[in-house]
Design an enzyme around this catalytic site. Sequence first.
Site, PDB file in Angstrom:
ATOM      1  N   THR A   1     -20.478  19.173  26.564  1.00 38.51           N
ATOM      2  CA  THR A   1     -20.622  18.162  25.568  1.00 38.51           C
ATOM      3  C   THR A   1     -19.270  17.564  25.371  1.00 38.51           C
ATOM      4  O   THR A   1     -18.581  18.233  24.453  1.00 38.51           O
ATOM      5  CB  THR A   1     -21.347  18.420  24.447  1.00 38.51           C
ATOM      6  OG1 THR A   1     -22.416  19.210  24.676  1.00 38.51           O
ATOM      7  CG2 THR A   1     -21.285  17.381  23.389  1.00 38.51           C
TER       8      THR A   1
ATOM      9  N   GLU B   1     -25.810  18.336  29.067  1.00 39.04           N
ATOM     10  CA  GLU B   1     -26.876  19.021  29.206  1.00 39.04           C
ATOM     11  C   GLU B   1     -27.578  18.969  27.728  1.00 39.04           C
ATOM     12  O   GLU B   1     -27.205  19.005  26.752  1.00 39.04           O
ATOM     13  CB  GLU B   1     -26.354  20.489  29.538  1.00 39.04           C
ATOM     14  CG  GLU B   1     -27.249  21.614  29.820  1.00 39.04           C
ATOM     15  CD  GLU B   1     -28.669  21.331  30.510  1.00 39.04           C
ATOM     16  OE1 GLU B   1     -28.381  20.737  31.789  1.00 39.04           O
ATOM     17  OE2 GLU B   1     -29.656  20.954  30.026  1.00 39.04           O
ATOM     18  N   PHE B   2     -28.958  19.230  28.088  1.00 46.64           N
ATOM     19  CA  PHE B   2     -29.854  19.005  26.890  1.00 46.64           C
ATOM     20  C   PHE B   2     -30.755  20.040  26.578  1.00 46.64           C
ATOM     21  O   PHE B   2     -31.691  20.257  25.643  1.00 46.64           O
ATOM     22  CB  PHE B   2     -30.809  17.702  26.970  1.00 46.64           C
ATOM     23  CG  PHE B   2     -30.178  16.410  27.135  1.00 46.64           C
ATOM     24  CD1 PHE B   2     -29.653  15.901  25.971  1.00 46.64           C
ATOM     25  CD2 PHE B   2     -29.865  15.917  28.302  1.00 46.64           C
ATOM     26  CE1 PHE B   2     -29.117  14.648  26.029  1.00 46.64           C
ATOM     27  CE2 PHE B   2     -29.090  14.661  28.169  1.00 46.64           C
ATOM     28  CZ  PHE B   2     -28.851  14.210  27.325  1.00 46.64           C
TER      29      PHE B   2
ATOM     30  N   CYS C   1     -24.172  23.780  18.923  1.00 43.20           N
ATOM     31  CA  CYS C   1     -23.993  22.317  19.196  1.00 43.20           C
ATOM     32  C   CYS C   1     -24.208  21.564  18.068  1.00 43.20           C
ATOM     33  O   CYS C   1     -23.148  20.543  17.912  1.00 43.20           O
ATOM     34  CB  CYS C   1     -25.127  22.193  20.238  1.00 43.20           C
ATOM     35  SG  CYS C   1     -24.812  22.743  21.822  1.00 43.20           S
TER      36      CYS C   1
HETATM   37  P1  NAD Z   1     -20.274  29.575  25.658  1.00 44.98           P
HETATM   38  O1  NAD Z   1     -18.964  29.659  24.881  1.00 44.98           O
HETATM   39  O2  NAD Z   1     -21.483  30.066  25.519  1.00 44.98           O
HETATM   40  O3  NAD Z   1     -19.688  29.598  27.192  1.00 44.98           O
HETATM   41  C1  NAD Z   1     -18.584  29.070  27.898  1.00 44.98           C
HETATM   42  C2  NAD Z   1     -17.739  30.178  28.916  1.00 44.98           C
HETATM   43  O4  NAD Z   1     -16.378  29.401  29.176  1.00 44.98           O
HETATM   44  C3  NAD Z   1     -17.469  31.448  28.341  1.00 44.98           C
HETATM   45  O5  NAD Z   1     -18.118  32.483  29.086  1.00 44.98           O
HETATM   46  C4  NAD Z   1     -15.840  31.422  28.513  1.00 44.98           C
HETATM   47  O6  NAD Z   1     -15.435  32.657  28.795  1.00 44.98           O
HETATM   48  C5  NAD Z   1     -15.498  30.378  29.723  1.00 44.98           C
HETATM   49  N1  NAD Z   1     -14.393  29.882  29.658  1.00 44.98           N
HETATM   50  C6  NAD Z   1     -13.403  29.613  28.805  1.00 44.98           C
HETATM   51  N2  NAD Z   1     -12.495  29.070  29.644  1.00 44.98           N
HETATM   52  C7  NAD Z   1     -12.551  28.966  30.662  1.00 44.98           C
HETATM   53  C8  NAD Z   1     -11.826  28.622  32.037  1.00 44.98           C
HETATM   54  N3  NAD Z   1     -10.608  28.213  31.703  1.00 44.98           N
HETATM   55  N4  NAD Z   1     -12.135  28.956  33.194  1.00 44.98           N
HETATM   56  C9  NAD Z   1     -13.444  29.650  33.427  1.00 44.98           C
HETATM   57  N5  NAD Z   1     -14.353  29.902  32.292  1.00 44.98           N
HETATM   58  C10 NAD Z   1     -14.021  29.606  30.862  1.00 44.98           C
HETATM   59  O7  NAD Z   1     -20.226  27.795  25.597  1.00 44.98           O
HETATM   60  P2  NAD Z   1     -21.806  27.256  25.889  1.00 44.98           P
HETATM   61  O8  NAD Z   1     -22.727  27.349  24.498  1.00 44.98           O
HETATM   62  O9  NAD Z   1     -22.507  27.552  27.190  1.00 44.98           O
HETATM   63  O10 NAD Z   1     -21.486  25.707  25.998  1.00 44.98           O
HETATM   64  C11 NAD Z   1     -20.793  25.131  26.892  1.00 44.98           C
HETATM   65  C12 NAD Z   1     -20.615  23.534  26.725  1.00 44.98           C
HETATM   66  O11 NAD Z   1     -22.146  22.939  26.733  1.00 44.98           O
HETATM   67  C13 NAD Z   1     -20.084  22.962  25.364  1.00 44.98           C
HETATM   68  O12 NAD Z   1     -19.471  21.741  25.535  1.00 44.98           O
HETATM   69  C14 NAD Z   1     -21.621  22.870  24.506  1.00 44.98           C
HETATM   70  O13 NAD Z   1     -21.124  22.003  23.472  1.00 44.98           O
HETATM   71  C15 NAD Z   1     -22.474  22.231  25.464  1.00 44.98           C
HETATM   72  N6  NAD Z   1     -23.909  22.731  25.275  1.00 44.98           N
HETATM   73  C16 NAD Z   1     -24.321  23.730  24.943  1.00 44.98           C
HETATM   74  C17 NAD Z   1     -25.669  23.918  24.896  1.00 44.98           C
HETATM   75  C18 NAD Z   1     -26.256  25.249  24.181  1.00 44.98           C
HETATM   76  O14 NAD Z   1     -27.410  25.441  23.783  1.00 44.98           O
HETATM   77  N7  NAD Z   1     -25.448  26.203  24.103  1.00 44.98           N
HETATM   78  C19 NAD Z   1     -26.473  22.974  25.056  1.00 44.98           C
HETATM   79  C20 NAD Z   1     -25.992  21.679  25.615  1.00 44.98           C
HETATM   80  C21 NAD Z   1     -24.686  21.608  25.724  1.00 44.98           C
END
Ligand code: NAD
Length: 434
Positions: free
Chosen positions: A121, A150-151, A262
């Site tokens: 996001t 992603e939703f 989020c």
């Molecule tokens: P998260 O923190 O669970 O996962 C992020 C991952 O990225 C971690 O495993 C971290 O180690 C890795 N990472 C960090 N820097 C890195 C790099 N340089 N190279 C490779 N990997 C790296 O985050 P998430 O909850 O999966 O969210 C990711 C994005 O998606 C955010 O922008 C969030 O707002 C969005 N989003 C999340 C959800 C949700 O329900 N969690 C839903 C929709 C959108």
Amino acid sequence: MNIAVVGTGYVGLVTGTCFAETGNNVICVDIDASKVAKMQEGHVPIYEPDLENLFLRNTKQGRLSFTTNLEEAVKGSEIIFLALPTPPGEDGSADLSYILGVADNLSKIITDYKIVIDKSTVPVGTAEEVEKRLLANLDASLFDVVSNPEFLREGVAVEDFMKPERVVIGTSSEKARLLMKQLYEPFVRQGNPIIFMDEKSAEMTKYAANAFLATKISFMNEIANLCDRVGANVDSVRAGIGTDSRIGKRFLFPGVGYGGSCFPKDVQALHRTAKANDYSFSILQSVMEVNQKQKFIIFEKIKAHFGDLSGKKIGLWGLAFKPNTDDIREAPALYTIDSLLKEGAKVKVYDPEAIQNVKKLYQDRIEYASDQYDCIEGADCLAILTEWNVFRTPDFGKISEKLVKKVIFDGRNVYDPDKIKELGYTYFSIGRPI
Ligand code: NAD
């Protein structure tokens, strides 16, 4: 297709696994070496229903693999998803350092055509910024940048990803459009739309969706708080308005405020985007203020009931920010625990999946229960902060044996107030007469 997913958290791992499930070859990259090692050994590092089966099937069949090496992942993949964190920066705007850092690295690695897709996001204009970073070292013909927010919802992430209500794709490239359509077609066979638009509108769509849902939650919390004061019942009000198709039945449940990774950060980031563009998004300001207060509502009810809390024993059910996840980011339970500890209360907690994550935060400052009944042994009250199914129809006989006082504070309106009063409990919930 050959796909690389950069960032293997809740979104990245589900995205990678589900694309592998539809026959693609997926390689997931993460900088967290211990997480990658765990996945290479066949362990899913997060709790998400249905994920493990798919994960194991696809790793065994060789379509899903893991690495810490970005270059290795990118070399053989035409499609690169960025599912990286975008946490709030100091001023509340989204911190883009993860995304832009990886974009800089990609600009040094890419040698043939790739589609680089923002799945995180990200604020409006990020696809443009990623493109600039890539152009620093690459010819424009070597890549397209696509915004594909992603939703999925944690707790039902696999189901949401496999059968999305819609897929939003922001791109101005015809080549990328065709590839993205091909990639997502297996997921929308039941006729749900793939909605194409420009990159900025796609970025805004994600924030608009989350901000709207957060607004709905804060609005209902305000209605519930007013119900509390005037003696109305929010359940009846909810039924009365939810049947209006313009309003809809969902997201009308009052509670202890929204949490998670989020809504809090996305509402804040959209508010910052407005400010940076000289626009005062006043609704969002109120949504945040209401939520900030609501996170303490159960603590306040406990305090109002008992007065002095020092030495009081509180048994707390539910730590995750919502059921069916182990995610405790911005979980209302944490705010409740902090306030109780500050007042000198003794807190014992139980959650079906999130206890390990909470242990890392609180260590020996609170007690951890082995099950929901052990949690309330000798406690002065039970407080419910997450509506896990296992809390919905508990053994009330056992609860009354364990509790010193038959008092329940229900932050999720799990029980029927009349039935529970018949059982002899003093019962406090949200927006329903005592
Ligand atoms: P998260 O923190 O669970 O996962 C992020 C991952 O990225 C971690 O495993 C971290 O180690 C890795 N990472 C960090 N820097 C890195 C790099 N340089 N190279 C490779 N990997 C790296 O985050 P998430 O909850 O999966 O969210 C990711 C994005 O998606 C955010 O922008 C969030 O707002 C969005 N989003 C999340 C959800 C949700 O329900 N969690 C839903 C929709 C959108």
